[in-house]
Design a protein around this motif. Structure first.
Motif, PDB file in Angstrom:
ATOM      1  N   LEU A 162     -16.447  -1.584 -16.369  1.00 49.29           N
ATOM      2  CA  LEU A 162     -15.235  -1.238 -16.789  1.00 49.29           C
ATOM      3  C   LEU A 162     -14.157  -1.885 -18.039  1.00 49.29           C
ATOM      4  O   LEU A 162     -14.198  -3.151 -17.768  1.00 49.29           O
ATOM      5  CB  LEU A 162     -14.270  -0.704 -15.651  1.00 49.29           C
ATOM      6  N   PRO A 163     -13.539  -1.311 -18.398  1.00 46.38           N
ATOM      7  CA  PRO A 163     -12.535  -2.122 -19.589  1.00 46.38           C
ATOM      8  C   PRO A 163     -11.454  -2.940 -18.400  1.00 46.38           C
ATOM      9  O   PRO A 163     -11.261  -2.309 -17.237  1.00 46.38           O
ATOM     10  CB  PRO A 163     -11.770  -1.214 -20.301  1.00 46.38           C
ATOM     11  N   VAL A 164     -10.911  -4.151 -18.854  1.00 44.54           N
ATOM     12  CA  VAL A 164      -9.955  -4.719 -17.894  1.00 44.54           C
ATOM     13  C   VAL A 164      -8.652  -4.736 -18.832  1.00 44.54           C
ATOM     14  O   VAL A 164      -8.523  -5.420 -20.024  1.00 44.54           O
ATOM     15  CB  VAL A 164     -10.447  -6.081 -17.815  1.00 44.54           C
ATOM     16  N   ALA A 165      -7.527  -4.392 -18.317  1.00 44.66           N
ATOM     17  CA  ALA A 165      -6.237  -4.871 -18.697  1.00 44.66           C
ATOM     18  C   ALA A 165      -5.563  -5.839 -17.985  1.00 44.66           C
ATOM     19  O   ALA A 165      -5.369  -5.746 -16.777  1.00 44.66           O
ATOM     20  CB  ALA A 165      -5.323  -3.418 -18.497  1.00 44.66           C
ATOM     21  N   VAL A 166      -5.173  -6.813 -18.526  1.00 44.76           N
ATOM     22  CA  VAL A 166      -4.736  -7.996 -18.170  1.00 44.76           C
ATOM     23  C   VAL A 166      -3.133  -8.039 -18.303  1.00 44.76           C
ATOM     24  O   VAL A 166      -2.825  -8.296 -19.377  1.00 44.76           O
ATOM     25  CB  VAL A 166      -5.431  -9.400 -18.573  1.00 44.76           C
ATOM     26  N   VAL A 213      -5.721  -6.547 -13.749  1.00 43.50           N
ATOM     27  CA  VAL A 213      -5.748  -7.984 -13.393  1.00 43.50           C
ATOM     28  C   VAL A 213      -4.185  -8.581 -13.678  1.00 43.50           C
ATOM     29  O   VAL A 213      -3.915  -8.251 -14.935  1.00 43.50           O
ATOM     30  CB  VAL A 213      -6.719  -8.870 -14.055  1.00 43.50           C
ATOM     31  N   ALA A 214      -3.574  -9.011 -12.809  1.00 45.73           N
ATOM     32  CA  ALA A 214      -2.193  -9.742 -13.143  1.00 45.73           C
ATOM     33  C   ALA A 214      -2.229 -11.281 -12.550  1.00 45.73           C
ATOM     34  O   ALA A 214      -2.560 -11.469 -11.323  1.00 45.73           O
ATOM     35  CB  ALA A 214      -1.144  -8.811 -12.436  1.00 45.73           C
ATOM     36  N   MET A 215      -2.051 -12.054 -13.330  1.00 56.98           N
ATOM     37  CA  MET A 215      -1.924 -13.497 -13.068  1.00 56.98           C
ATOM     38  C   MET A 215      -0.652 -14.093 -12.712  1.00 56.98           C
ATOM     39  O   MET A 215       0.270 -13.539 -13.231  1.00 56.98           O
ATOM     40  CB  MET A 215      -2.612 -14.318 -14.401  1.00 56.98           C
ATOM     41  N   ASN A 216      -0.465 -15.184 -12.040  1.00 54.32           N
ATOM     42  CA  ASN A 216       0.814 -15.905 -12.147  1.00 54.32           C
ATOM     43  C   ASN A 216       0.398 -17.319 -12.964  1.00 54.32           C
ATOM     44  O   ASN A 216      -0.625 -17.482 -13.428  1.00 54.32           O
ATOM     45  CB  ASN A 216       0.942 -16.553 -10.579  1.00 54.32           C
ATOM     46  N   TYR A 217       1.862 -17.520 -13.658  1.00 56.14           N
ATOM     47  CA  TYR A 217       1.642 -18.921 -14.232  1.00 56.14           C
ATOM     48  C   TYR A 217       2.962 -19.640 -14.189  1.00 56.14           C
ATOM     49  O   TYR A 217       3.901 -19.175 -13.641  1.00 56.14           O
ATOM     50  CB  TYR A 217       1.619 -18.648 -15.821  1.00 56.14           C
ATOM     51  N   ARG A 218       3.035 -20.748 -14.163  1.00 56.77           N
ATOM     52  CA  ARG A 218       4.230 -21.908 -13.915  1.00 56.77           C
ATOM     53  C   ARG A 218       5.177 -21.493 -14.745  1.00 56.77           C
ATOM     54  O   ARG A 218       5.124 -21.265 -15.984  1.00 56.77           O
ATOM     55  CB  ARG A 218       3.561 -23.231 -13.937  1.00 56.77           C
ATOM     56  N   VAL A 226     -11.830  -6.783 -22.509  1.00 59.02           N
ATOM     57  CA  VAL A 226     -10.538  -7.447 -22.051  1.00 59.02           C
ATOM     58  C   VAL A 226      -9.568  -7.355 -22.987  1.00 59.02           C
ATOM     59  O   VAL A 226      -9.693  -7.297 -24.143  1.00 59.02           O
ATOM     60  CB  VAL A 226     -10.562  -8.806 -21.570  1.00 59.02           C
ATOM     61  N   MET A 227      -8.322  -6.535 -22.547  1.00 62.50           N
ATOM     62  CA  MET A 227      -7.419  -6.416 -23.220  1.00 62.50           C
ATOM     63  C   MET A 227      -6.096  -7.103 -22.546  1.00 62.50           C
ATOM     64  O   MET A 227      -5.842  -6.859 -21.354  1.00 62.50           O
ATOM     65  CB  MET A 227      -6.782  -4.920 -23.439  1.00 62.50           C
ATOM     66  N   ILE A 228      -5.599  -8.219 -23.221  1.00 63.43           N
ATOM     67  CA  ILE A 228      -4.276  -8.876 -22.706  1.00 63.43           C
ATOM     68  C   ILE A 228      -3.020  -8.115 -23.268  1.00 63.43           C
ATOM     69  O   ILE A 228      -2.752  -7.395 -24.280  1.00 63.43           O
ATOM     70  CB  ILE A 228      -4.435 -10.256 -23.265  1.00 63.43           C
ATOM     71  N   TRP A 229      -2.138  -8.096 -22.050  1.00 63.68           N
ATOM     72  CA  TRP A 229      -1.017  -7.181 -22.188  1.00 63.68           C
ATOM     73  C   TRP A 229       0.551  -7.755 -21.460  1.00 63.68           C
ATOM     74  O   TRP A 229      -0.097  -8.425 -20.369  1.00 63.68           O
ATOM     75  CB  TRP A 229      -1.255  -5.584 -21.498  1.00 63.68           C
TER      76      TRP A 229
END
Length: 550
Positions: free
Chosen positions: A140-144, A178-183, A229-232
């Protein structure tokens, strides 16, 4: 084995593999990562896997260092609760006069609100939300998703990604979210020459890149296609997306194939070792008790989290008088960001991928309450000259007064006449700041690249709160609420074309036909707008910003 387990224990994710799991847990969905069984949380048509570490905890000697990949997973991981949020700056309080509608205060409070999730430096985790029937062969496609918050606040617990996934299933284009944390703040974007020389500037952007590498390694196990993957992102998250496109000579390393940016693009910032950033670093060092240390950076790594956060909290935030000129926006460091982002955009290179970028009509309204005490033309001129264009002559900056008159009817929120003039300069300030930081950079971005790669651009005129117009962030309710912009986003992530399914046709942007898909809160709900509004004003601001980045 012990060190790997210890890492997972420190993140609160381990359910000992030797322990018997409750029967209701045994029936929950699982994914195999390395030698670990990851337990997810079903929610209707989707499954959520939350709080997965993608890097080693940046604590102790790893504070203020580049992220290191997480060790292989082992044991049983209970991924049914959000992981820690990163340490955040406490924003300056916003004081609103009684003439401002109460709903405006509620809206701003929502922007500054913290999630009910623990805060820790041990925060480099991400969430993966998938259709319930996804399996390793689904591809599947991935929206990040990269959250906003001025690089000071925010977390991957903020927006309901499960809504996007459920909607993608409904319209026949299932995607993984997908959702990430960052400093953030001083923990992720500390400036100064010492930081630059040590190669540890813009750590939050490095965190994002590490999360993208994790996705390449592991997303197949969840049913995702690492080649789709699409970054967003939104606001700071959208600016982050643009900088991910610019870094590494524009080489995506195969980490993403498309980008979607809400209210953010290459920004008008300068260098990480500028006098402003250096003075902030020096003050952080002093307030942390490290001014007499032989190696101040090593000292900052050793002080308590509370001490470093307290020092950070003394610095300006986007809700304080300095407004958009905070020390926490990414700046050029010679490595991740070789040159100031707007200059680098024009000089190249940048990732040659399809992308979408857009703005809300009244981007500057909610960030302009910090200067309600600026009430005269001279005070406005002095503020812009000393805060944003410090190396530009007063005469050159004075032209901005002609381009953005004090007449409330010409200011933002637009098309409201003399209404909502909370101070004699408020609507002028809102118009200027919205164009300076968001509209003008977006226009430069799309006009420079539209003939080189597929580009789509939008304008959101959806007003959900009276008194601030179609303000910054208002399109989020559409994207995360099953609205038309969210559907365009899903189709773009899945097919690299936002059109289809009988939707209103969104044309590619071009210099010959610079058309913006426009979303309205009245009929017509969708139409096209020429990207020619305030052309003289934005061209002049871009000229100043390229010569004198912030």
């Amino acid at each position: 084995m012990i060190s790997r387990l210890s890492c997972l224990v420190s993140l609160g994710l381990l359910v000992g593999s030797a322990l018997a799991l409750p029967e209701d847990v045994q029936t929950q969905p699982t994914v195999i990562l390395d030698e670990a069984t990851v337990i997810g949380q079903p929610n209707g048509t989707v499954v959520k896997y939350l709080g997965l570490p993608f890097a080693q905890p940046p604590i102790g000697d790893l504070r203020l260092r580049l992220p290191k990949p997480a060790p292989p997973y082992t044991g049983t991981i209970n991924a049914t609760a959000f992981g820690n949020q990163c340490i955040q700056k406490t924003p300056a309080p916003v004081s609103l006069p009684s003439t401002v509608p109460a709903s405006v205060g509620t809206y701003i409070a929502g922007f500054l609100a913290r999630q009910d999730v623990p805060f820790s430096e041990d925060c480099l985790n991400l969430n993966v939300i998938v259709p319930a029937d996804a399996h390793p062969e689904s591809k599947l496609p991935v929206a990040v998703w990269i959250y906003g918050g001025g690089f000071e606040i925010g977390s991957n617990a903020v927006e309901p990604g499960e809504v996007v996934v459920a909607r993608s299933i409904e319209i026949g284009h299932p995607v993984i979210f997908v959702a990430m944390n960052y400093r953030l703040g001083a923990f992720g974007f500390l400036g100064g020459s010492e930081v630059k020389d040590a190669g540890v500037a813009n750590l939050g952007l490095h965190d994002q890149r590490e999360a993208l590498r994790w996705i390449q390694k592991y997303i197949s196990a969840f049913g995702g296609d690492p080649e789709k993957v699409m970054i967003w992102g939104e606001s700071a998250g959208a600016a982050s997306v643009a900088m991910q496109m610019q870094t590494n000579g524009g080489d995506t390393e195969g980490l993403f194939r498309a980008a979607f940016m809400e209210s953010g693009s290459p920004v008008s910032t300068a260098y990480v070792d500028s006098p402003y950033l250096q003075s902030t670093y020096d003050q952080i060092v002093t307030d942390s008790g490290c001014s007499n240390a032989t190696d101040a950076l090593e000292c900052l790594r050793a002080v308590s989290t509370e001490v470093l956060k307290a020092a950070m909290d003394k610095t300006p935030s986007f809700s304080s008088y300095q407004q958009l000129n905070t020390p926490w926006f990414p700046r050029a460091d010679g490595t991740f960001i070789p040159r100031p982002p707007q200059q680098q955009l024009l000089e190249g290179p940048i990732a040659s991928i399809p992308f979408i970028v857009g703005n809300d009509v009244d981007e500057g309204t909610i960030v302009s309450f910090g200067t309600l005490n600026v009430t005269t033309d001279d005070e406005f001129l002095e503020y812009v000259n000393s805060n944003y264009y410090r190396n530009t002559s007063r005469a050159a900056v004075a032209k901005i007064l002609d381009l953005y008159p004090a007449d409330p009817a010409a200011g933002s929120p637009y098309n409201t006449g003399d209404e909502f003039a909370y101070s004699p300069q408020y609507k002028r300030m809102a118009a200027f700041q919205g164009d300076f930081f968001l509209h003008a950079p977006r226009r430069t971005f799309v006009q420079h690249l539209a003939e080189k790669q597929p580009v789509y651009s939008y304008l959101s005129n959806v007003r959900t709160v009276d008194g601030i117009g179609a303000a910054h962030g208002m399109e989020l309710a559409d994207v995360f609420g099953g609205g038309p912009l969210g559907d365009y986003l899903i189709r773009f992530a899945a097919t690299l074309d936002p059109n289809g399914d009988g939707a209103f046709e969104w044309p590619r942007y071009s210099k010959a036909a610079p058309l913006l898909l426009t979303l309205n809160d009245q009929e017509p709900a969708l139409n096209l707008t020429a990207d020619t509004y305030r052309a003289e004003q934005m061209a002049y601001l871009t000229k100043l910003s390229l010569a004198d980045p912030m």
